[in-house]
Write an enzyme that holds these catalytic residues in place. Structure first.
Site, PDB file in Angstrom:
ATOM      1  N   ASP B 204      37.561  42.338  46.067  1.00  0.00           N
ATOM      2  CA  ASP B 204      38.428  42.534  44.786  1.00  0.00           C
ATOM      3  C   ASP B 204      38.940  44.155  44.808  1.00  0.00           C
ATOM      4  O   ASP B 204      39.961  44.517  44.706  1.00  0.00           O
ATOM      5  CB  ASP B 204      37.865  42.294  43.413  1.00  0.00           C
ATOM      6  CG  ASP B 204      38.570  42.200  42.196  1.00  0.00           C
ATOM      7  OD1 ASP B 204      38.121  42.056  41.194  1.00  0.00           O
ATOM      8  OD2 ASP B 204      39.970  41.736  42.639  1.00  0.00           O
ATOM      9  N   ASP B 365      37.837  36.817  37.121  1.00  0.00           N
ATOM     10  CA  ASP B 365      37.019  37.781  36.674  1.00  0.00           C
ATOM     11  C   ASP B 365      36.063  36.865  35.596  1.00  0.00           C
ATOM     12  O   ASP B 365      34.779  37.533  35.472  1.00  0.00           O
ATOM     13  CB  ASP B 365      37.620  38.846  35.847  1.00  0.00           C
ATOM     14  CG  ASP B 365      38.573  39.604  36.828  1.00  0.00           C
ATOM     15  OD1 ASP B 365      39.761  39.993  36.416  1.00  0.00           O
ATOM     16  OD2 ASP B 365      37.913  39.933  37.976  1.00  0.00           O
TER      17      ASP B 365
END
Lengths: 133, 444
Positions: B204, B365
């Site tokens: 990420d 997330d």
């Protein structure tokens, strides 16, 4: 025009009567939701799709257009669809819950050996539904 | 008249930054917490048996399948290989997504993601509910079950992708999707889970901040084209700052709609005149209806609260797209509107800045936070508390950084780093302390 915004000592009655008789937005989201024009097509679409064995869609329709249901003389174009959805959902919910409760409470005494074939956990075991992931 | 208007506005003190900022933070932390809480409940209710099911073959365990008889070093190496394979798959899929988005295959993307959401809600949801039914032995029959599941899945797909629906329903379905995928991920072997979390956090970081990162490319493409990103993104409700009545929000929205059509400043003064006169919004309403009927671009204010579509996923692998945290500043303070220069605000709008915005958090997330907490729940509740606090702290830090840097940021690295750190610290150090204290009736 100016009276509504100027510092008159008692602005509340005007606002209250306005707010309760004519809600501005047909959806529960208020200004973030749909305008009245779009609401008609959405309400109609939800109402029609609900007939495809989708009572949850009717329930969502009622929830979404809750201001339409609450204020009985507003939004005359949207109201029939939302009312139909409410009625449809109520009917479907009573039917389904009565069947489910009969099945659950009646059990084997009422249904006989069919009960074992219909109940979900046996069916899951038989078909091996929980084995894969 | 203008004077009394401004007088009434200054008499009511502007709500403090704590109110507005706190409200925004709460609106994003609440669903994250709810998702984590649901996953913890599911894990603690359902996982009384061994957590690893050897029959589970998926692409995540492609490199190595953990068995309890292996040595620690083997497990560690195997976990690393697994996570590496997973990250490679996720990278490839994200690049494919960027490519498809570049070639404007939005319809295909939308359909594919609707299909994958249906699979998650239908199959994973069905499986989880079957687990629950078996665990509690509820006498539910198959007709009711299939009907309810079908309804749930179809309405979920409609809410998330196809149609505009109540914000609460859309948000609820997104949280449920996150919960289901996270629960599925917690069924992976333990070492693989931790390695995968760390690997995804690093990925990420790279994907959002590096210039060649696929997520950054995606965000830049979306901004340059002024389109929505095709990803599953949770969007909090925009905060209505203090003294704005819904009518003012209407006018503000009207202004944004107009601005998006690049109308000249004459309309700006028109708007500020109507605002200053505080005329009943009968005049602004027909305008709003006009604006809503025109279909110029998909980018009206209302799209801000509709959830974006699609998400790159390979089935069974759930190689999730951790869409970055984006602050799309769409709300403008009413004070600013009155003396706004249209060009300046257009520029700010373009890169997603603004005084306050509806914060968007990618569903990936949600999922990885919940996986971490779910995995912590498999050990003990102590680790759950520690990891939950660590993740929320990480999310707060990320939000602060977002306010500071004002561009898309990765939401995973800080939280996952803190979460993993706290998990191992708790397990190694805190547990001994707490257990000894409890045994000696000292504390807890």
């Amino acid at each position: 025009m100016e009276a509504s915004e100027s510092n008159n000592p008692n602005p509340n009655p005007i606002r209250n009567s306005l707010a309760s008789s004519v809600p501005l937005w047909p959806t529960i989201d208020g200004p973030l939701g749909l305008s009245e024009e779009e609401s008609v097509s959405y309400a109609r679409r939800f109402y029609n799709f609900g007939f495809a064995l989708l009572p949850l869609l009717w329930a969502v329709n009622c929830f979404y257009f809750w201001p339409v249901l609450r204020h009985s003389h507003s939004f005359p174009r949207i109201r029939p669809y939302v009312l139909g959805s409410a009625v449809g959902f109520a009917v479907f919910a009573t039917l389904l819950s009565s069947w489910a409760l009969t099945f659950a409470i009646g059990g084997e005494r009422l249904f006989g050996p069919v009960w074992d074939q219909l109940v979900m956990y046996n069916l899951a075991d038989r078909l091996g539904l929980t084995g894969w992931s | 008249m203008a004077q009394t208007q401004t007088q009434t506005q200054t008499q009511r003190p502007c709500s403090s930054i704590l109110d507005s900022l706190g409200e925004e933070i709460v609106r994003i932390i609440a669903p994250v917490s709810i998702c984590m809480f649901l996953v913890v409940i599911l894990v603690s209710v359902l996982n009384t048996k061994s957590p690893f099911d050897p029959s589970m073959a998926s692409i995540v365990t492609i490199a190595y399948t953990e068995t309890t008889s292996d040595s620690t070093w083997d497990k560690f190496l195997g976990a690393l290989l697994n996570s590496l394979a997973f990250v490679v798959v996720v990278t490839v899929v994200t690049f494919v997504l960027v490519l498809l988005f570049y070639f404007r295959c939005t319809r295909f993307l939308k359909l594919y993601m609707a299909f994958s959401a249906f699979v998650v809600l239908g199959f994973l949801g069905g499986e989880v509910s079957l687990f629950l039914i078996q665990h509690f032995s509820t006498p539910l029959d198959c007709i009711t079950f299939s009907l309810v599941l079908c309804n749930f899945a179809v309405v979920g797909v409609l809410a998330v992708f196809m149609s505009k629906m109540a914000i609460f329903v859309t948000q609820g379905y997104l949280v449920v999707i996150g919960m289901l995928v996270a629960y599925w991920f917690t069924m992976l072997p333990e070492w693989t889970t931790w390695a995968m979390l760390v690997a995804m956090a690093l990925y990420d970081l790279a994907a959002v901040l590096l210039p060649i990162g696929p997520l950054r490319l995606l965000v830049e493409l979306a901004i340059s084209r002024d389109e929505e990103i095709p990803a599953l993104v949770y969007e909090a409700r925009p905060v209505n700052h203090g003294n704005l009545s819904p009518r003012d929000v209407v006018q503000r929205r009207l202004w944004r709609d107009r601005q998006r059509r690049h109308e000249n400043s004459i309309l700006q003064t028109d708007y500020s005149n109507t605002n200053a006169n505080s005329v009943e919004n009968a005049s602004s309403n027909p305008n709003l209806n006009d604006n809503s009927n025109t279909s110029s671009g998909s980018y009206s204010y209302r799209n801000l609260v509709s959830v974006e579509e699609g998400r790159a996923r390979v089935q069974e692998t759930d190689s999730d797209l951790s869409a970055p945290l984006i602050d799309r500043g769409m709300n403008v303070q009413l004070g600013r509107v009155e003396d706004a220069t249209s060009s300046e605000n257009l520029l700010l709008e373009g890169i997603g800045l603004g005084s306050s915005g509806a914060i968007k958090l990618g569903l990936g997330d949600f999922i990885f936070y919940s996986v971490l907490v779910g995995r912590a729940a498999m050990y003990d509740f102590m680790t759950v508390y520690a990891c939950y606090l660590a993740i929320i702290a990480g999310l707060g830090i990320t939000l602060m950084l977002l306010a500071l840097y004002q561009k898309a940021l990765p939401a995973l690295p800080v939280s996952i780093a803190l979460g993993v750190l706290f998990y191992f610290l708790t397990r190694l150090l805190l547990e001994v302390f707490v257990v000894q204290c409890s045994l000696n009736l000292l504390l807890f």
